[in-house]
Structures are given as structure tokens and as C-alpha cells.
Scaffold this active site. Structure first.
Site, PDB file in Angstrom:
ATOM      1  N   SER A 148       0.842  -1.197   0.000  1.00  0.00           N
ATOM      2  CA  SER A 148       0.000   0.000   0.000  1.00  0.00           C
ATOM      3  C   SER A 148       0.880   1.250   0.000  1.00  0.00           C
ATOM      4  O   SER A 148       1.586   1.507  -0.961  1.00  0.00           O
ATOM      5  CB  SER A 148      -0.960  -0.055   1.189  1.00  0.00           C
ATOM      6  OG  SER A 148      -1.958   0.920   1.083  1.00  0.00           O
ATOM      7  N   GLU A 166     -13.259  11.227  -9.441  1.00  0.00           N
ATOM      8  CA  GLU A 166     -13.012  12.461 -10.196  1.00  0.00           C
ATOM      9  C   GLU A 166     -11.584  12.537 -10.704  1.00  0.00           C
ATOM     10  O   GLU A 166     -11.073  13.611 -11.000  1.00  0.00           O
ATOM     11  CB  GLU A 166     -13.330  13.670  -9.311  1.00  0.00           C
ATOM     12  CG  GLU A 166     -14.795  13.718  -8.869  1.00  0.00           C
ATOM     13  CD  GLU A 166     -15.095  14.904  -7.970  1.00  0.00           C
ATOM     14  OE1 GLU A 166     -14.137  15.501  -7.441  1.00  0.00           O
ATOM     15  OE2 GLU A 166     -16.278  15.227  -7.815  1.00  0.00           O
ATOM     16  N   HIS A 190      -4.229  -0.684  -4.051  1.00  0.00           N
ATOM     17  CA  HIS A 190      -5.668  -0.986  -3.862  1.00  0.00           C
ATOM     18  C   HIS A 190      -6.398  -0.647  -5.165  1.00  0.00           C
ATOM     19  O   HIS A 190      -7.475  -0.040  -5.162  1.00  0.00           O
ATOM     20  CB  HIS A 190      -6.252  -0.173  -2.701  1.00  0.00           C
ATOM     21  CG  HIS A 190      -5.626  -0.466  -1.384  1.00  0.00           C
ATOM     22  ND1 HIS A 190      -5.939  -1.578  -0.641  1.00  0.00           N
ATOM     23  CD2 HIS A 190      -4.698   0.211  -0.672  1.00  0.00           C
ATOM     24  CE1 HIS A 190      -5.233  -1.574   0.479  1.00  0.00           C
ATOM     25  NE2 HIS A 190      -4.463  -0.503   0.478  1.00  0.00           N
TER      26      HIS A 190
END
Length: 290
Positions: A148, A166, A190
Site C-alpha cells: 500500500s 473524479e 488498492h
């Protein structure tokens, strides 16, 4: 330049980003989905001393290091790697502490946990710890592993913020400098589950020389000599190659407006597939055409 270290970057774990089950043995079948799918075991196998390797878990990115660190220790110990400890660095001055630096020098593997990648770059960047980390990676049989945030911070360019929904609006994706172990790529994590492909699109269209790497959960890349990448784990790696972009409106639209991109190339890698960062060639292990 020949780089002796290996880089293992991981997209993250499925359940809460860590091994949070309280009884690891009782729930081994569930917990092993992440680290026995080949990722943590592969880290051990790739190291010089295998199960006897000195492993330091670095929880700097996490806001709950006391909960996260012991879970990784348990996970490695479950895989018979017993020489594991947690290296706590929460302030910049700790990254110059002689005991901390000595432990880094003695490590065969460092495992950077998830959290906030800006914590990694802002706390460790430009410190003696950072200098030793880069030196070991370039000149020793050493493994930098990161999941991560630990993966996102490994490259020279680092995404640290940006809405998935967005991401293709100009200015929505924020990029900073990472720890600089590898150049020419930018990493997002992720990836599949959180729908972040737009973040890589914007990062790559702004500098098409950079290869975008999107790591799914339970998925990683083993990178040797900063050149050869092999997909490991159970999921997908998405590569975004902007070198053949033919047109975009990036410089013409205002902040917050949608971005158009023509002829952006993507690749999808799964376990055992490889990609060469110098030749830009991908090899599918179980190719339909073999």
C-alpha cells in the site's frame, strides 16, 4: 548500473489492510489469502538468508503502528521467519538515531506497511536512514518490500492524493516525490477494488515517459535490477504506457475540467507474467499463442 537489491511492491491486503484476526492459527485459511498467496513467502524466498533473514517491519506510514506491526511479525513467523522485529520511526530525528541506523544496516529485508505515503516521504526523506536505505538497495543483496503506502512511496514520483471518482478531472491527482528507489514509474495501490485507473491515466498523461503501475489487492510485483518485473500474488497488475499518446487536451482545459487522451496503451498482468522496463515488452506466462 547493476542494482543488487530487489523491490517487492504490494497492492495491499483485503481485510482492513492488515492481518487483524486475533487468532492467526485458528483462522489461518482466511489470513493466508494475502501472505501465503505467494507474496510474503516470496519475499522470504527471494532473500539471501531465506527464513533466517533479519527482517525489520517499518510502520512509519501507519497512524496505528502498535496494532499493525505485530500482525506482520505474526505473519512472517507463521511462515517460519523468526528473526523479525518492528523498527519504530515516528519522528525525523529518530531516522538519524545510531541504534535505528545500525538495525537498518543489519537488515536483509525491510517491510514498509500501509498508511499514508506522505508520512514516509516527509519523515524519512533526506535523512541518514534514507541514505542508507538507498545505498543498501543499490549495493547489497537486500529487499525493500512495501505494501500500500510502502509500495506507492518506493518510486521517485508518488501519488499521494486524488479522488477515484473524479480522477480524470484536471488537477484532482496530487503527485509528490517518493523515496526514489526506482525511477521511470509511478505506483498506485488498492487499484482494482477502489477503481483508481483514472488516477494513473492523469499521472501518465502529465509525463508520458513514466509507466503507470496499478497494483490490485493481494497482488504485487517483484522487480529485479530496476528492470525486470514479475507479477506475484492472486490478482491483477495494470500497466499504463503513455509513450504512444497521440493527443490530449491537458494543457487547454481549466482545473476541474475533464481530460481527453487519445491512444493510451494499457497492459494487464497476472501471476508469473513479466514486463521489461527497458524494452517495454510484456511476456504472458500462459500465452494463448504458445
Amino acid at each position: 548500473m547493476n542494482i543488487l537489491g530487489k523491490l517487492i511492491i504490494i497492492g495491499g491486503a483485503v481485510d482492513k489492510g492488515s492481518f487483524t484476526e486475533t487468532n492467526l492459527d485458528k483462522n489461518a485459511a482466511n489470513n493466508l489469502n494475502f501472505f501465503e498467496a505467494g507474496i510474503l513467502k516470496r519475499i522470504i524466498n527471494e532473500s539471501k538468508h531465506k527464513e533466517k533473514s533479519r527482517i525489520e517491519i517499518i510502520t512509519t506510514a501507519s497512524v496505528i503502528p502498535k496494532e499493525i506491526g505485530p500482525e506482520y511479525v505474526k505473519a512472517f513467523e507463521y511462515l517460519n521467519a523468526k528473526n523479525v522485529d518492528i523498527l519504530t520511526i515516528e519522528r525525523r530525528e529518530q531516522a538519524a538515531d545510531e541504534e535505528v541506523l545500525a538495525r537498518l544496516k543489519a537488515a536483509d529485508i525491510v517491510m514498509f506497511t500501509g498508511g499514508d505515503q506522505l508520512r514516509l516521504s516527509s519523515i524519512l526523506g533526506g535523512t541518514p536512514f534514507h541514505d542508507i536505505l538507498l545505498d543498501k538497495y543499490h549495493n547489497e543483496e537486500f529487499i525493500y518490500a512495501g505494501t500500500s503506502a510502502g509500495a506507492a512511496a518506493a518510486s521517485n514520483n508518488m501519488i499521494y492524493q486524488g479522488s477515484s471518482s473524479e480522477a480524470l478531472l484536471k488537477g484532482e491527482v496530487k503527485i509528490s516525490s517518493g523515496l526514489g528507489l526506482i525511477d521511470g514509474v509511478i505506483i498506485d495501490t488498492h487499484f482494482v477494488q477502489r477503481g483508481r485507473i483514472g488516477r494513473l491515466f492523469q499521472a501518465v498523461v502529465g509525463n508520458p515517459r513514466i509507466l503507470g503501475i496499478g497494483l490490485g489487492e493481494d497482488t504485487g510485483l517483484l522487480i529485479t535490477n530496476n528492470r525486470e518485473m514479475e507479477a506475484i500474488g492472486s490478482g491483477l497488475v495494470i500497466l499504463v504506457d503513455g509513450r504512444e499518446i497521440k493527443d490530449t487536451n491537458l494543457t487547454k482545459v481549466e482545473l476541474g475540467q475533464p481530460i481527453s487522451i487519445s491512444h493510451l496503451v494499457t497492459h494487464v498482468m497476472s501471476k508469473f507474467d513479466t514486463y521489461n522496463l527497458e524494452t517495454h515488452k510484456m511476456h504472458i506466462q500462459s500465452s494463448h499463442y504458445l
